[in-house]
Design a protein around this motif. Sequence first.
Motif, PDB file in Angstrom:
ATOM      1  N   ARG A   1       5.507 -23.502 -21.364  1.00  8.56           N
ATOM      2  CA  ARG A   1       6.585 -23.892 -22.276  1.00  8.56           C
ATOM      3  C   ARG A   1       7.004 -25.322 -22.016  1.00  8.56           C
ATOM      4  NH1 ARG A   1      10.556 -18.699 -21.471  1.00  8.56           N
ATOM      5  NH2 ARG A   1       9.353 -17.166 -22.642  1.00  8.56           N
TER       6      ARG A   1
ATOM      7  N   TRP B   1      11.868 -29.025 -22.879  1.00  8.74           N
ATOM      8  CA  TRP B   1      13.023 -28.959 -23.780  1.00  8.74           C
ATOM      9  C   TRP B   1      13.321 -27.527 -24.190  1.00  8.74           C
ATOM     10  CZ3 TRP B   1      12.587 -26.751 -28.535  1.00  8.74           C
ATOM     11  CH2 TRP B   1      11.297 -26.636 -29.066  1.00  8.74           C
ATOM     12  N   TRP B   2      12.283 -26.691 -24.274  1.00  7.68           N
ATOM     13  CA  TRP B   2      12.498 -25.295 -24.659  1.00  7.68           C
ATOM     14  C   TRP B   2      13.227 -24.536 -23.545  1.00  7.68           C
ATOM     15  CZ3 TRP B   2      12.823 -22.254 -28.615  1.00  7.68           C
ATOM     16  CH2 TRP B   2      12.710 -20.882 -28.461  1.00  7.68           C
TER      17      TRP B   2
ATOM     18  N   ALA C   1      15.259 -25.863 -21.468  1.00  9.48           N
ATOM     19  CA  ALA C   1      16.634 -26.359 -21.436  1.00  9.48           C
ATOM     20  C   ALA C   1      17.512 -25.666 -22.467  1.00  9.48           C
ATOM     21  CB  ALA C   1      16.649 -27.868 -21.662  1.00  9.48           C
ATOM     22  N   CYS C   2      16.896 -25.080 -23.486  1.00  5.94           N
ATOM     23  CA  CYS C   2      17.668 -24.394 -24.538  1.00  5.94           C
ATOM     24  C   CYS C   2      17.998 -22.950 -24.171  1.00  5.94           C
ATOM     25  CB  CYS C   2      16.894 -24.418 -25.857  1.00  5.94           C
ATOM     26  SG  CYS C   2      16.677 -26.065 -26.555  1.00  5.94           S
ATOM     27  N   LEU C   3      17.406 -22.444 -23.109  1.00  5.59           N
ATOM     28  CA  LEU C   3      17.679 -21.066 -22.684  1.00  5.59           C
ATOM     29  C   LEU C   3      19.020 -20.979 -21.961  1.00  5.59           C
ATOM     30  CD1 LEU C   3      14.139 -20.056 -21.362  1.00  5.59           C
ATOM     31  CD2 LEU C   3      15.170 -19.500 -23.573  1.00  5.59           C
ATOM     32  N   PRO C   4      19.603 -19.775 -21.845  1.00  8.76           N
ATOM     33  CA  PRO C   4      20.901 -19.637 -21.158  1.00  8.76           C
ATOM     34  C   PRO C   4      20.834 -20.159 -19.732  1.00  8.76           C
ATOM     35  CG  PRO C   4      20.340 -17.615 -22.317  1.00  8.76           C
ATOM     36  CD  PRO C   4      19.132 -18.488 -22.389  1.00  8.76           C
ATOM     37  N   SER C   5      21.840 -20.932 -19.343  1.00  8.80           N
ATOM     38  CA  SER C   5      21.899 -21.466 -17.978  1.00  8.80           C
ATOM     39  C   SER C   5      22.829 -20.653 -17.089  1.00  8.80           C
ATOM     40  CB  SER C   5      22.380 -22.925 -18.005  1.00  8.80           C
ATOM     41  OG  SER C   5      23.659 -23.023 -18.610  1.00  8.80           O
TER      42      SER C   5
END
Length: 369
Positions: free
Chosen positions: A6, A9-10, A12-16
């Motif tokens: 992946r 940037w993808w 980074a878009c997931l829940p942190s």
Amino acid sequence: MNSDDRPVWWLACLPSMPFPERSELLMATLGGFLGIFSCALLAGLTSKLGLPSLFLVAPLGATAVLVFAVPNSPLAQPWSAVLGNTLAAICGVIAVTLASPQVAPVFAVTLAFAAMLLGRALHPPGGAVALLMGLSPDLVYDNGILGICLNISLMTLALAAAGVLFHKFSGRRYPFRTTLSQVAPTPPQRLGLDKDELTELLTKFHQTTNLGAVDLARLLVAAEEEMLHHTFEGQACGDAASSDIPVVSAKSGLREIVRRFRLSDHAVLAVTDIQGKFLGFIWHKDVLSEMEKLTRPRLLSLQVRATDILRRPDFALDSGVPLGEAITLLVQTEREFLPVTENGNFKGVLTRSGLLNLILFASKRKAAA
């Protein structure tokens, strides 16, 4: 596609944030309900009592999220919440008064950012308060400059007060610790860093608004403890206990105690009962004090027994306690040694000097590997 393939940037878009524990979810939800209910109740009471009417505004919901869901955050503390929202309201009033309707929202938020930062009261909902004023100038005109600012201030104060009361029972601290002296043991002792140095680190990495100096100190101390646990993984404090401390019976007389001290280089003797259970320690200086009181030294063994002068410890470590935890406890209690027992029987003592040798040995062994 494999998860490793992946793009960054993808990811980074997931829940942190981790999934909340059930207790945290319940407490945050209940706290939010009680906080907004308190504000609504205050608004209703002022109306019934004929006082200047107070009312709810949308940014209070955002303040409630901070106060009840992340009460340890510097952004959620009462100073930040109350003063931040109040300063933002004042900035919104100034913008509506001086700027055109088209420019007022932008002007209000910009002023609010500067005011909250200068006031050391950064509070995200304050931006919403300022924007609300800029977008709804009728709020200012209908309630008056003093009225709208007072409304925002008092409602936020009520919400923060509800947070203080609620968190007395939630298990979370609010307001959160603001001084390093309230952290035990203090970071200067554990880390060699004072509050200013910790703040400089936060400033260097642009984290002053996300984390307080106390939070950073607690994280560093926790990391230090975790490191100790890894270093001595698989070892118990019984493995490191020094067993050369002389042991005397609880019925031993002062003559026998003096004799044992003469044969030993230690400043203490361990005392056990007839079954071998650990009772406490006798210190060399206490024996000297007792001898000074005696008028007939020949009767030493008859006049004083071990149980008369022993000091009972606050606690003793079980030999099975992980060594990393034992080291942490020794540092926290600031003692030179701690007694170690096995099934209640005296096993030895865990000393600072002995632990230092262990740590040095572990470092050399790791380097050699």
